[in-house]
Enzyme design. Structure first.
Site, PDB file in Angstrom:
ATOM      1  N   ASP A  33     -35.223 -25.529 -19.383  1.00 51.68           N
ATOM      2  CA  ASP A  33     -34.909 -26.689 -18.398  1.00 51.68           C
ATOM      3  C   ASP A  33     -34.456 -27.916 -19.329  1.00 51.68           C
ATOM      4  O   ASP A  33     -34.912 -27.801 -20.480  1.00 51.68           O
ATOM      5  CB  ASP A  33     -36.205 -26.960 -17.740  1.00 51.68           C
ATOM      6  CG  ASP A  33     -36.159 -27.835 -16.592  1.00 51.68           C
ATOM      7  OD1 ASP A  33     -34.942 -28.207 -16.248  1.00 51.68           O
ATOM      8  OD2 ASP A  33     -37.102 -28.320 -16.061  1.00 51.68           O
ATOM      9  N   GLY A  34     -33.878 -28.677 -18.590  1.00 44.52           N
ATOM     10  CA  GLY A  34     -33.379 -30.176 -19.466  1.00 44.52           C
ATOM     11  C   GLY A  34     -32.069 -30.351 -19.710  1.00 44.52           C
ATOM     12  O   GLY A  34     -31.645 -31.339 -20.321  1.00 44.52           O
ATOM     13  N   ASN A  35     -30.922 -29.382 -19.452  1.00 41.96           N
ATOM     14  CA  ASN A  35     -29.607 -29.348 -19.778  1.00 41.96           C
ATOM     15  C   ASN A  35     -29.259 -30.549 -19.460  1.00 41.96           C
ATOM     16  O   ASN A  35     -28.418 -31.274 -19.747  1.00 41.96           O
ATOM     17  CB  ASN A  35     -28.696 -28.370 -19.220  1.00 41.96           C
ATOM     18  CG  ASN A  35     -29.283 -27.213 -19.950  1.00 41.96           C
ATOM     19  OD1 ASN A  35     -30.131 -26.940 -21.078  1.00 41.96           O
ATOM     20  ND2 ASN A  35     -28.791 -26.066 -19.242  1.00 41.96           N
TER      21      ASN A  35
ATOM     22  N   HIS B  16     -25.180 -27.903 -19.857  1.00 39.57           N
ATOM     23  CA  HIS B  16     -25.176 -26.647 -19.686  1.00 39.57           C
ATOM     24  C   HIS B  16     -24.636 -25.590 -21.100  1.00 39.57           C
ATOM     25  O   HIS B  16     -24.969 -24.671 -21.779  1.00 39.57           O
ATOM     26  CB  HIS B  16     -24.700 -26.122 -18.556  1.00 39.57           C
ATOM     27  CG  HIS B  16     -25.498 -26.698 -17.480  1.00 39.57           C
ATOM     28  ND1 HIS B  16     -26.875 -26.633 -17.226  1.00 39.57           N
ATOM     29  CD2 HIS B  16     -25.122 -27.137 -16.174  1.00 39.57           C
ATOM     30  CE1 HIS B  16     -27.304 -26.892 -16.187  1.00 39.57           C
ATOM     31  NE2 HIS B  16     -26.280 -27.475 -15.412  1.00 39.57           N
TER      32      HIS B  16
ATOM     33  N   THR C 206     -32.654 -18.565  -7.492  1.00 38.29           N
ATOM     34  CA  THR C 206     -32.191 -18.330  -6.062  1.00 38.29           C
ATOM     35  C   THR C 206     -31.928 -19.783  -5.345  1.00 38.29           C
ATOM     36  O   THR C 206     -31.203 -20.067  -4.437  1.00 38.29           O
ATOM     37  CB  THR C 206     -33.238 -17.508  -4.950  1.00 38.29           C
ATOM     38  OG1 THR C 206     -34.405 -17.796  -5.382  1.00 38.29           O
ATOM     39  CG2 THR C 206     -32.866 -15.923  -5.457  1.00 38.29           C
TER      40      THR C 206
ATOM     41  N   LEU D 243     -32.945  -5.877 -29.620  1.00 39.18           N
ATOM     42  CA  LEU D 243     -33.311  -6.609 -28.511  1.00 39.18           C
ATOM     43  C   LEU D 243     -32.815  -6.489 -27.209  1.00 39.18           C
ATOM     44  O   LEU D 243     -31.752  -6.220 -27.248  1.00 39.18           O
ATOM     45  CB  LEU D 243     -33.145  -8.214 -28.977  1.00 39.18           C
ATOM     46  CG  LEU D 243     -33.479  -9.304 -27.876  1.00 39.18           C
ATOM     47  CD1 LEU D 243     -34.843  -9.574 -27.945  1.00 39.18           C
ATOM     48  CD2 LEU D 243     -32.827 -10.538 -28.409  1.00 39.18           C
TER      49      LEU D 243
ATOM     50  N   ARG E   1     -41.490 -22.936 -21.465  1.00 41.34           N
ATOM     51  CA  ARG E   1     -40.659 -23.950 -20.416  1.00 41.34           C
ATOM     52  C   ARG E   1     -40.359 -25.269 -21.361  1.00 41.34           C
ATOM     53  O   ARG E   1     -41.409 -25.765 -21.819  1.00 41.34           O
ATOM     54  CB  ARG E   1     -41.680 -24.345 -19.324  1.00 41.34           C
ATOM     55  CG  ARG E   1     -40.553 -25.185 -18.550  1.00 41.34           C
ATOM     56  CD  ARG E   1     -41.047 -25.101 -17.112  1.00 41.34           C
ATOM     57  NE  ARG E   1     -39.928 -25.932 -16.356  1.00 41.34           N
ATOM     58  CZ  ARG E   1     -39.814 -25.808 -14.818  1.00 41.34           C
ATOM     59  NH1 ARG E   1     -40.579 -24.967 -14.291  1.00 41.34           N
ATOM     60  NH2 ARG E   1     -38.965 -26.394 -14.493  1.00 41.34           N
TER      61      ARG E   1
ATOM     62  N   SER F 122     -41.955 -22.532 -11.013  1.00 37.68           N
ATOM     63  CA  SER F 122     -40.457 -22.522 -10.553  1.00 37.68           C
ATOM     64  C   SER F 122     -39.975 -21.212  -9.986  1.00 37.68           C
ATOM     65  O   SER F 122     -38.889 -20.870 -10.008  1.00 37.68           O
ATOM     66  CB  SER F 122     -39.574 -23.170 -11.409  1.00 37.68           C
ATOM     67  OG  SER F 122     -40.013 -24.660 -11.631  1.00 37.68           O
TER      68      SER F 122
HETATM   69  C1  FPP Z   1     -31.705 -26.074 -16.243  1.00 42.22           C
HETATM   70  O1  FPP Z   1     -31.411 -27.461 -16.645  1.00 42.22           O
HETATM   71  C2  FPP Z   1     -30.904 -25.215 -16.606  1.00 42.22           C
HETATM   72  C3  FPP Z   1     -30.014 -24.299 -15.879  1.00 42.22           C
HETATM   73  C4  FPP Z   1     -30.401 -24.127 -14.284  1.00 42.22           C
HETATM   74  C5  FPP Z   1     -29.250 -23.367 -15.943  1.00 42.22           C
HETATM   75  C6  FPP Z   1     -29.300 -22.729 -17.528  1.00 42.22           C
HETATM   76  C7  FPP Z   1     -28.188 -22.350 -17.977  1.00 42.22           C
HETATM   77  C8  FPP Z   1     -27.537 -22.238 -19.321  1.00 42.22           C
HETATM   78  C9  FPP Z   1     -28.415 -22.694 -20.505  1.00 42.22           C
HETATM   79  C10 FPP Z   1     -26.151 -21.801 -19.367  1.00 42.22           C
HETATM   80  C11 FPP Z   1     -25.846 -20.828 -20.315  1.00 42.22           C
HETATM   81  C12 FPP Z   1     -26.725 -19.586 -19.938  1.00 42.22           C
HETATM   82  C13 FPP Z   1     -26.392 -18.383 -20.375  1.00 42.22           C
HETATM   83  C14 FPP Z   1     -27.222 -17.128 -20.379  1.00 42.22           C
HETATM   84  C15 FPP Z   1     -25.064 -18.351 -21.196  1.00 42.22           C
HETATM   85  P1  FPP Z   1     -31.295 -28.433 -15.532  1.00 42.22           P
HETATM   86  O2  FPP Z   1     -29.686 -28.565 -15.039  1.00 42.22           O
HETATM   87  O3  FPP Z   1     -32.341 -28.291 -14.316  1.00 42.22           O
HETATM   88  O4  FPP Z   1     -31.751 -29.803 -16.214  1.00 42.22           O
HETATM   89  P2  FPP Z   1     -32.265 -31.189 -15.608  1.00 42.22           P
HETATM   90  O5  FPP Z   1     -33.633 -30.748 -15.140  1.00 42.22           O
HETATM   91  O6  FPP Z   1     -32.539 -31.986 -16.902  1.00 42.22           O
HETATM   92  O7  FPP Z   1     -31.487 -31.575 -14.657  1.00 42.22           O
END
Ligand code: FPP
Length: 243
Positions: free
Chosen positions: A29-31, A46, A75, A140, A191, A199
C-alpha cells in the site's frame, strides 16, 4: 541499538536462518501517496512499486522464504478510475515480460490466486506464459493475488465443494479449494503505509499470521525494511492459541 538504525549487513546478520517465515504475504500500500508527495501521476507510484516487488522477490529468494504472496489487484480495485486500472494491468504485463529471464535465473516459480478468468485477456495470456515458463523451477514461489478477494475466495471454495456433491465440509476441504491450495498459510503479513486493515486479503489463510505494519510507503519498502519485518516476526512468541 534499535534495528531501525542498523545497517543492512548488520540486520542480515541478526536474522535467524532457521526461523525464516515460510510464507510472507504483503499488502503493498501507498504507491499513490508516494507519487503524490513527489507531484507525480499515481501510475509512476505503481511503477516505483514494481521496483520494490523486484527487490522483495530477490531478498525472499536469498533468505530461503518458500512463498511470497503479493496483493497486486483486489476485486475492489476495479472501482478505481479506468485509466489507473488500465495502467496497472499494462504494468503487470510489462513487468512479467521484462522480469521473466531474471525470475528464471533466480529459480523462481510463479503462481496466481484470485478470479483469474475475469482478468483482461492479455494479462491472462502473459500470466499463463510466465507460469508455464517458470514451472520447472524449484525456488521461491511468487504468488500474485490478482482480482483477489478473501471472502470471494472462501465462497468459491464452498461452491466448488457443493458442486462436487459435498453436504458438509471440513477446514481441510475448504483450504484445499481456495486459490492458495497447497501453499502453507502465511506466517508473516506485511502491510505498508501505516494502515491497520486486512482489506479482504487472505482472510482464511491469515488465521495465525503475525502482522508487521510499517508507515513506510510500498515504493520505499526495500531490502532493509524487509529484513526489519523478518526480524520483527522473529521477535514474536507464536503460540497458536496455546500457552
Ligand atoms: C496500493 O497502493 C497498490 C496497488 C493497488 C497496486 C499494487 C501494484 C504494484 C506494486 C504494481 C506492480 C505489481 C506487480 C506484481 C508487478 P495505492 O494505490 O492504494 O496507494 P495509496 O493508498 O497511497 O493511494
Amino acid at each position: 541499538m534499535p534495528s531501525a538504525l542498523l545497517r543492512r549487513e548488520d540486520l542480515l546478520e541478526k536474522i535467524d536462518r532457521s526461523l525464516v517465515p515460510r510464507h510472507i504475504a504483503v499488502i503493498m500500500d501507498g504507491n499513490g501517496r508516494w507519487a503524490k508527495k513527489r507531484g507525480l501521476p499515481r501510475l509512476l507510484g505503481h511503477k516505483a512499486g514494481a521496483d520494490s516487488v523486484r527487490e522483495a522477490v530477490k531478498v525472499c529468494g536469498e533468505l530461503g522464504v518458500q512463498v511470497l504472496t503479493l496483493y497486486a489487484f483486489s476485486t475492489e480495485n476495479w472501482s478505481r478510475p479506468k485509466s489507473e486500472v488500465k495502467g496497472l494491468m499494462a504494468l503487470l504485463v510489462r513487468t512479467l515480460r521484462r522480469e521473466a529471464d531474471e525470475l528464471n535465473a533466480n529459480n523462481v516459480r510463479l503462481r496466481a490466486s484470485g478470479r483469474l478468468e475475469a482478468l483482461p485477456a492479455d494479462v491472462r495470456r502473459e500470466l499463463d506464459r510466465s507460469i508455464d515458463r517458470l514451472s520447472g523451477n524449484t525456488g521461491l514461489i511468487l504468488n500474485l493475488a490478482l482480482n483477489y478477494g478473501g471472502r470471494g475466495d472462501i465462497v468459491d471454495a464452498v461452491n466448488a465443494l457443493l458442486k462436487a456433491g459435498a453436504v458438509s465440509v471440513t477446514e481441510e476441504d475448504i483450504a484445499a479449494h481456495l486459490s492458495t491450495a497447497g501453499l502453507p498459510d502465511p506466517d508473516l503479513l506485511i502491510r505498508t503505509s501505516g494502515e491497520y486493515r486486512i482489506s479482504n486479503f487472505l482472510l482464511w489463510q491469515c488465521a495465525y499470521a503475525e502482522f508487521h505494519i510499517t508507515p513506510v510507503l510500498w515504493p520505499d519498502f526495500r531490502r532493509q525494511q524487509l529484513y526489519q519485518a523478518v526480524l520483527d516476526y522473529q521477535s514474536r512468541d507464536r503460540r497458536f492459541g496455546g500457552i
